[in-house]
Design a protein around this motif. Structure first.
Motif, PDB file in Angstrom:
ATOM      1  N   ALA A   1    -122.955  87.456  24.298  1.00 15.09           N
ATOM      2  CA  ALA A   1    -124.006  87.624  25.308  1.00 15.09           C
ATOM      3  C   ALA A   1    -123.546  86.861  26.549  1.00 15.09           C
ATOM      4  O   ALA A   1    -123.757  85.657  26.661  1.00 15.09           O
ATOM      5  CB  ALA A   1    -125.339  87.090  24.797  1.00 15.09           C
ATOM      6  N   GLY A   2    -122.860  87.555  27.444  1.00 19.05           N
ATOM      7  CA  GLY A   2    -122.294  86.876  28.603  1.00 19.05           C
ATOM      8  C   GLY A   2    -121.128  86.017  28.170  1.00 19.05           C
ATOM      9  O   GLY A   2    -120.264  86.459  27.427  1.00 19.05           O
ATOM     10  N   GLY A   3    -121.110  84.770  28.578  1.00 17.72           N
ATOM     11  CA  GLY A   3    -120.028  83.864  28.226  1.00 17.72           C
ATOM     12  C   GLY A   3    -120.208  83.168  26.896  1.00 17.72           C
ATOM     13  O   GLY A   3    -119.318  82.451  26.444  1.00 17.72           O
ATOM     14  N   ARG A   4    -121.340  83.370  26.246  1.00 12.88           N
ATOM     15  CA  ARG A   4    -121.618  82.693  24.976  1.00 12.88           C
ATOM     16  C   ARG A   4    -121.994  83.724  23.916  1.00 12.88           C
ATOM     17  O   ARG A   4    -121.932  84.914  24.143  1.00 12.88           O
ATOM     18  CB  ARG A   4    -122.736  81.672  25.172  1.00 12.88           C
ATOM     19  N   ILE A   5    -122.425  83.241  22.768  1.00 18.77           N
ATOM     20  CA  ILE A   5    -122.754  84.094  21.630  1.00 18.77           C
ATOM     21  C   ILE A   5    -124.224  83.907  21.274  1.00 18.77           C
ATOM     22  O   ILE A   5    -124.754  82.800  21.340  1.00 18.77           O
ATOM     23  CB  ILE A   5    -121.882  83.726  20.411  1.00 18.77           C
ATOM     24  N   THR A   6    -124.885  84.998  20.894  1.00 17.18           N
ATOM     25  CA  THR A   6    -126.251  84.960  20.367  1.00 17.18           C
ATOM     26  C   THR A   6    -126.192  85.385  18.912  1.00 17.18           C
ATOM     27  O   THR A   6    -125.538  86.369  18.575  1.00 17.18           O
ATOM     28  CB  THR A   6    -127.177  85.898  21.156  1.00 17.18           C
ATOM     29  N   ILE A   7    -126.887  84.642  18.048  1.00 16.88           N
ATOM     30  CA  ILE A   7    -126.915  84.957  16.621  1.00 16.88           C
ATOM     31  C   ILE A   7    -128.351  85.259  16.219  1.00 16.88           C
ATOM     32  O   ILE A   7    -129.251  84.462  16.459  1.00 16.88           O
ATOM     33  CB  ILE A   7    -126.369  83.780  15.784  1.00 16.88           C
ATOM     34  N   ASN A   8    -128.558  86.424  15.616  1.00 18.45           N
ATOM     35  CA  ASN A   8    -129.862  86.832  15.097  1.00 18.45           C
ATOM     36  C   ASN A   8    -129.800  86.811  13.577  1.00 18.45           C
ATOM     37  O   ASN A   8    -128.781  87.174  12.987  1.00 18.45           O
ATOM     38  CB  ASN A   8    -130.211  88.250  15.552  1.00 18.45           C
ATOM     39  N   GLY A   9    -130.892  86.408  12.937  1.00 17.14           N
ATOM     40  CA  GLY A   9    -130.945  86.387  11.483  1.00 17.14           C
ATOM     41  C   GLY A   9    -132.322  85.987  10.998  1.00 17.14           C
ATOM     42  O   GLY A   9    -133.314  86.133  11.710  1.00 17.14           O
ATOM     43  N   LYS A  10    -132.362  85.484   9.783  1.00 17.71           N
ATOM     44  CA  LYS A  10    -133.612  85.030   9.160  1.00 17.71           C
ATOM     45  C   LYS A  10    -133.528  83.525   8.941  1.00 17.71           C
ATOM     46  O   LYS A  10    -132.500  83.004   8.527  1.00 17.71           O
ATOM     47  CB  LYS A  10    -133.819  85.707   7.810  1.00 17.71           C
ATOM     48  N   ASP A  11    -134.635  82.814   9.218  1.00 18.64           N
ATOM     49  CA  ASP A  11    -134.652  81.364   9.018  1.00 18.64           C
ATOM     50  C   ASP A  11    -134.976  81.031   7.561  1.00 18.64           C
ATOM     51  O   ASP A  11    -135.026  81.923   6.705  1.00 18.64           O
ATOM     52  CB  ASP A  11    -135.623  80.682   9.990  1.00 18.64           C
ATOM     53  N   GLU A  12    -135.205  79.755   7.281  1.00 17.60           N
ATOM     54  CA  GLU A  12    -135.457  79.294   5.919  1.00 17.60           C
ATOM     55  C   GLU A  12    -136.688  79.930   5.283  1.00 17.60           C
ATOM     56  O   GLU A  12    -136.777  80.064   4.074  1.00 17.60           O
ATOM     57  CB  GLU A  12    -135.602  77.766   5.886  1.00 17.60           C
TER      58      GLU A  12
END
Length: 61
Positions: free
Chosen positions: A11-22
């Protein structure tokens, strides 16, 4: 934060991580600079470090 069922995307110059939390709820980590296998606090795993220096564990399944 621990994420399961995660997916990382640039996402642009960085990374986005999508997932499920605890609790199994949708969660997002933004501004990730690095994802790497390492030992953190004595626990080996895959970890993402965000722009604030916070470390998040990425879990399988």
């Amino acid at each position: 934060m621990h994420l399961t069922s995660w997916k990382a995307r640039r996402a642009g110059g960085r990374i986005t991580i999508n997932g499920k939390d605890e609790q199994g709820k949708d969660a997002k980590i933004v501004g990730v600079d690095v994802i790497e296998p390492r030992i953190f606090n004595g626990v080996p795993g895959i970890y993402a470090t965000d722009k604030n220096g916070d470390v998040h564990r990425l879990m399988a399944a």
